[in-house]
Design a protein around this motif. Structure first.
Motif, PDB file in Angstrom:
ATOM      1  N   LEU A 234      34.759  75.253  82.684  1.00 62.86           N
ATOM      2  CA  LEU A 234      36.393  75.223  82.168  1.00 62.86           C
ATOM      3  C   LEU A 234      36.684  76.418  82.472  1.00 62.86           C
ATOM      4  CD1 LEU A 234      38.676  73.850  81.338  1.00 62.86           C
ATOM      5  CD2 LEU A 234      37.770  73.877  78.886  1.00 62.86           C
ATOM      6  N   LEU A 235      37.586  76.658  83.398  1.00 69.87           N
ATOM      7  CA  LEU A 235      38.165  78.136  83.496  1.00 69.87           C
ATOM      8  C   LEU A 235      39.758  78.303  83.256  1.00 69.87           C
ATOM      9  CD1 LEU A 235      37.962  80.942  84.973  1.00 69.87           C
ATOM     10  CD2 LEU A 235      38.386  79.815  87.249  1.00 69.87           C
ATOM     11  N   LEU A 236      39.804  79.205  82.305  1.00 67.87           N
ATOM     12  CA  LEU A 236      41.441  79.371  81.786  1.00 67.87           C
ATOM     13  C   LEU A 236      41.973  80.545  82.789  1.00 67.87           C
ATOM     14  CD1 LEU A 236      41.200  79.109  78.155  1.00 67.87           C
ATOM     15  CD2 LEU A 236      41.294  77.177  79.889  1.00 67.87           C
ATOM     16  N   ASP A 237      42.954  80.434  83.182  1.00 73.19           N
ATOM     17  CA  ASP A 237      43.743  81.813  84.062  1.00 73.19           C
ATOM     18  C   ASP A 237      45.344  81.543  84.043  1.00 73.19           C
ATOM     19  OD1 ASP A 237      44.005  84.085  85.274  1.00 73.19           O
ATOM     20  OD2 ASP A 237      42.778  83.492  86.976  1.00 73.19           O
ATOM     21  N   LEU A 238      45.954  82.728  84.080  1.00 72.23           N
ATOM     22  CA  LEU A 238      47.445  82.380  84.044  1.00 72.23           C
ATOM     23  C   LEU A 238      48.068  81.762  82.908  1.00 72.23           C
ATOM     24  CD1 LEU A 238      47.892  82.757  88.078  1.00 72.23           C
ATOM     25  CD2 LEU A 238      47.508  84.595  86.452  1.00 72.23           C
ATOM     26  N   LEU A 239      47.427  81.831  81.721  1.00 69.43           N
ATOM     27  CA  LEU A 239      48.171  80.827  80.829  1.00 69.43           C
ATOM     28  C   LEU A 239      48.814  81.665  79.520  1.00 69.43           C
ATOM     29  CD1 LEU A 239      45.077  78.174  80.052  1.00 69.43           C
ATOM     30  CD2 LEU A 239      47.012  78.126  81.767  1.00 69.43           C
ATOM     31  N   GLY A 240      49.809  81.452  79.158  1.00 70.37           N
ATOM     32  CA  GLY A 240      50.599  81.973  78.161  1.00 70.37           C
ATOM     33  C   GLY A 240      51.923  82.071  78.342  1.00 70.37           C
ATOM     34  N   ALA A 241      52.306  81.724  79.315  1.00 69.50           N
ATOM     35  CA  ALA A 241      54.033  81.603  79.874  1.00 69.50           C
ATOM     36  C   ALA A 241      54.467  80.268  79.470  1.00 69.50           C
ATOM     37  CB  ALA A 241      54.242  81.951  81.170  1.00 69.50           C
ATOM     38  N   LYS A 242      55.652  80.251  79.106  1.00 74.92           N
ATOM     39  CA  LYS A 242      56.373  78.870  79.019  1.00 74.92           C
ATOM     40  C   LYS A 242      56.128  77.743  79.896  1.00 74.92           C
ATOM     41  CE  LYS A 242      60.076  80.205  75.603  1.00 74.92           C
ATOM     42  NZ  LYS A 242      61.576  80.058  75.407  1.00 74.92           N
ATOM     43  N   ASN A 243      56.169  76.537  79.440  1.00 76.11           N
ATOM     44  CA  ASN A 243      56.121  75.479  80.376  1.00 76.11           C
ATOM     45  C   ASN A 243      55.364  75.437  81.544  1.00 76.11           C
ATOM     46  OD1 ASN A 243      58.416  74.460  78.621  1.00 76.11           O
ATOM     47  ND2 ASN A 243      59.757  75.434  79.806  1.00 76.11           N
ATOM     48  N   PRO A 244      53.967  75.655  81.451  1.00 75.97           N
ATOM     49  CA  PRO A 244      53.391  75.444  82.528  1.00 75.97           C
ATOM     50  C   PRO A 244      52.830  74.143  83.092  1.00 75.97           C
ATOM     51  CG  PRO A 244      51.748  75.657  80.417  1.00 75.97           C
ATOM     52  CD  PRO A 244      53.044  75.636  80.161  1.00 75.97           C
ATOM     53  N   THR A 245      52.626  74.019  84.189  1.00 77.76           N
ATOM     54  CA  THR A 245      52.232  72.716  84.704  1.00 77.76           C
ATOM     55  C   THR A 245      51.186  72.742  85.289  1.00 77.76           C
ATOM     56  OG1 THR A 245      54.727  72.044  85.218  1.00 77.76           O
ATOM     57  CG2 THR A 245      52.919  70.991  86.445  1.00 77.76           C
ATOM     58  N   LEU A 342      36.660  72.517  86.099  1.00 82.67           N
ATOM     59  CA  LEU A 342      37.765  71.984  85.483  1.00 82.67           C
ATOM     60  C   LEU A 342      38.610  73.291  85.318  1.00 82.67           C
ATOM     61  CD1 LEU A 342      39.755  69.705  84.376  1.00 82.67           C
ATOM     62  CD2 LEU A 342      38.449  70.286  82.064  1.00 82.67           C
ATOM     63  N   HIS A 343      39.708  73.444  86.236  1.00 82.81           N
ATOM     64  CA  HIS A 343      40.324  74.595  86.290  1.00 82.81           C
ATOM     65  C   HIS A 343      41.662  74.615  85.709  1.00 82.81           C
ATOM     66  CE1 HIS A 343      41.502  78.145  89.429  1.00 82.81           C
ATOM     67  NE2 HIS A 343      41.430  78.515  88.140  1.00 82.81           N
ATOM     68  N   MET A 344      41.878  75.282  84.696  1.00 81.56           N
ATOM     69  CA  MET A 344      43.324  75.477  83.981  1.00 81.56           C
ATOM     70  C   MET A 344      44.201  76.499  84.363  1.00 81.56           C
ATOM     71  SD  MET A 344      43.545  72.798  81.786  1.00 81.56           S
ATOM     72  CE  MET A 344      42.612  71.692  83.021  1.00 81.56           C
ATOM     73  N   ILE A 345      44.862  76.333  85.704  1.00 81.74           N
ATOM     74  CA  ILE A 345      45.738  77.394  86.175  1.00 81.74           C
ATOM     75  C   ILE A 345      47.070  76.688  86.709  1.00 81.74           C
ATOM     76  CG2 ILE A 345      44.610  77.177  88.479  1.00 81.74           C
ATOM     77  CD1 ILE A 345      44.984  80.336  88.461  1.00 81.74           C
ATOM     78  N   PRO A 346      48.270  77.187  86.279  1.00 80.33           N
ATOM     79  CA  PRO A 346      49.305  76.500  86.656  1.00 80.33           C
ATOM     80  C   PRO A 346      49.735  76.767  87.876  1.00 80.33           C
ATOM     81  CG  PRO A 346      49.984  78.558  85.293  1.00 80.33           C
ATOM     82  CD  PRO A 346      48.250  78.224  85.495  1.00 80.33           C
ATOM     83  N   THR A 347      50.358  75.655  88.494  1.00 76.48           N
ATOM     84  CA  THR A 347      51.078  75.739  89.847  1.00 76.48           C
ATOM     85  C   THR A 347      52.556  75.254  89.674  1.00 76.48           C
ATOM     86  OG1 THR A 347      49.059  75.071  90.974  1.00 76.48           O
ATOM     87  CG2 THR A 347      51.043  74.806  92.371  1.00 76.48           C
TER      88      THR A 347
END
Length: 421
Positions: A234-245, A342-347
């Motif tokens: 489970l990889l987290l990246d680029l998280l912390g900005a408003k309203n991620p998708t 499982l990649h948690m990175i917004p697009t």
């Protein structure tokens, strides 16, 4: 579909449980309190600095992680994986990269028999622009993982003590039911030094994956090597900005994506997400503002209508996920060796991506806290901690405050930030 079947078969053969967390348990997930304050928060603030591999800033942040685990989570086993590499920006100079691995396994289980949930983020920052912080990329994700580890620690201890009392850890016990552990990988050298290529990026991840592939576990172990022991990366990246998708990138882990999405929906419905427009505090403020406006206009007061609820995991209601490209990140060397991702990175990426605005002031702290709570809930559910997550938030906050006090004392007594490694 064949790969999906094999993945579930592996889970079943290992006796893995996956018990849904109750609403009451979701409500007990600790709040981070002031830990994510960007100025002096015990978890996040020390990471919000330039931390290019091989620099004093990188060493200071690594020491912060080590001190956190040694002070707050002494049951976690710490390991370092070291490597060096030339980079396009440094010529023949060998740059050091240090990965930190923190592991919590059942006390009775041999390491080679434990399947682990790997929670992953990179802690390095870009060389350019000079002074780049990388708050979403990935200081905040690192702090989220620290919070999650601390939040589940007591529950893991209680669950495993109960299992041992029931004889699960005895010599006469056969099978590997319950041999689930959790591992936090804080990786170095994700960022390119100049331009992203297969050789100028992922320095730490490439080294760790290669080493683990070549490191056999003991003979007759359930898992051949540390790579094969990763049940989910489970990889987290680029998280912390408003309203991620966050889309679902991989079909074989869409079931895990949906499980996390379901937890998000339930946390929102329970009023546990601070970034939600329908969070009780925000609703109260909005209601007071609207009532004051109506009173000044002599208008009749009416019930406040709920606003449309956003969702981080935008495809969690889909039964399947369409085939799509994926974002290159630290998971690549592991994925190429058969690890499920499982990649948690917004697009799309946050607007601050790779700019000087990716700093603490541009974080949305409500969103940061919500991610920390969601990752904690997913980890607790994966580790089958229903019935054990009842430690009070006040107790958790006190533990955080004790660490914060010891961390501040340490920083005052060690102004030169000498390495402990």
């Amino acid at each position: 579909m064949f790969h999906v079947f094999l993945f579930f078969l592996t889970l079943l053969s290992c006796g893995y449980a996956y018990t849904t967390l109750s609403d009451e348990t979701l409500k007990t997930i600790p709040e981070p309190g002031t830990d994510f304050n960007i100025k002096d928060g015990a978890l996040l603030a020390p990471i919000l600095r330039p931390r290019v591999p091989g620099t004093p800033g990188s060493t200071a942040v690594l020491n912060h992680f080590v001190e956190f685990f040694r002070t707050s989570l002494p049951e976690w086993r710490l390991e370092f994986q070291n490597s060096t590499s030339k980079t396009p920006a440094t010529g023949n100079e060998l740059i050091p990269f240090v990965n930190l691995i923190a592991t919590r396994d059942p006390p009775w289980a041999p390491p080679g028999d434990v399947g682990r949930l790997a929670l992953v983020a990179h802690y390095d920052s870009k060389l350019t622009p000079t002074g780049f912080i990388g708050a979403t990329d990935s200081a905040a994700p690192c702090a989220m993982l620290m919070h999650a580890a601390r939040s589940i620690d007591a529950a893991l201890t209680e669950r495993w003590e109960k299992m041992e009392a029931e004889g699960i850890g005895s010599e006469g016990y056969s099978g590997v039911q319950g041999h689930k552990g959790v591992q936090i990988l804080l990786l170095d050298g994700e960022e390119a030094f100049m331009t992203w290529t297969h050789t100028d990026s992922l320095y730490g991840a490439r080294s760790l994956a290669a080493e683990w592939e070549q490191t056999p576990n003991a003979a007759m172990s359930t898992f051949h090597n540390p790579i094969s022991s990763i049940s989910l990366f489970l990889l987290l990246d680029l998280l912390g900005a408003k309203n991620p998708t966050i889309p679902s990138y991989f079909r074989t882990t869409h079931w895990a994506y949906r499980a996390m999405g379901k937890l998000e929906q339930r946390l929102r419905a329970l009023g546990q997400f601070k970034s939600s427009p329908n969070h009780p505090i925000k609703k109260k403020k909005r209601k007071a503002k609207e009532d004051a406006k109506k009173q000044s206009n002599n208008a009749k007061k009416t019930a406040l209508k709920p606003r449309k609820e956003p969702q981080f995991l935008s495809e969690s209601n889909n039964a399947d996920t369409r085939t799509r490209g994926f974002v290159e990140d630290d998971h690549i060397p592991f994925m190429l060796r058969g690890v499920e991702i499982l990649h948690m990175i917004p697009t799309p990426f946050p607007a601050v991506w790779h700019t000087m605005n990716d700093d603490g002031e541009h974080l949305d702290i409500d969103t940061v806290e919500d991610w920390a709570k969601l990752v904690t809930a997913f980890t607790a559910e994966w580790m089958d901690l229903e019935g054990f997550m009842h430690t009070s938030s006040a107790t958790k906050r006190r533990a955080g405050e004790e660490y914060a006090q010891s961390d501040k004392k340490k920083r005052k007594s060690s102004p030169d930030e000498k390495s402990e490694l």
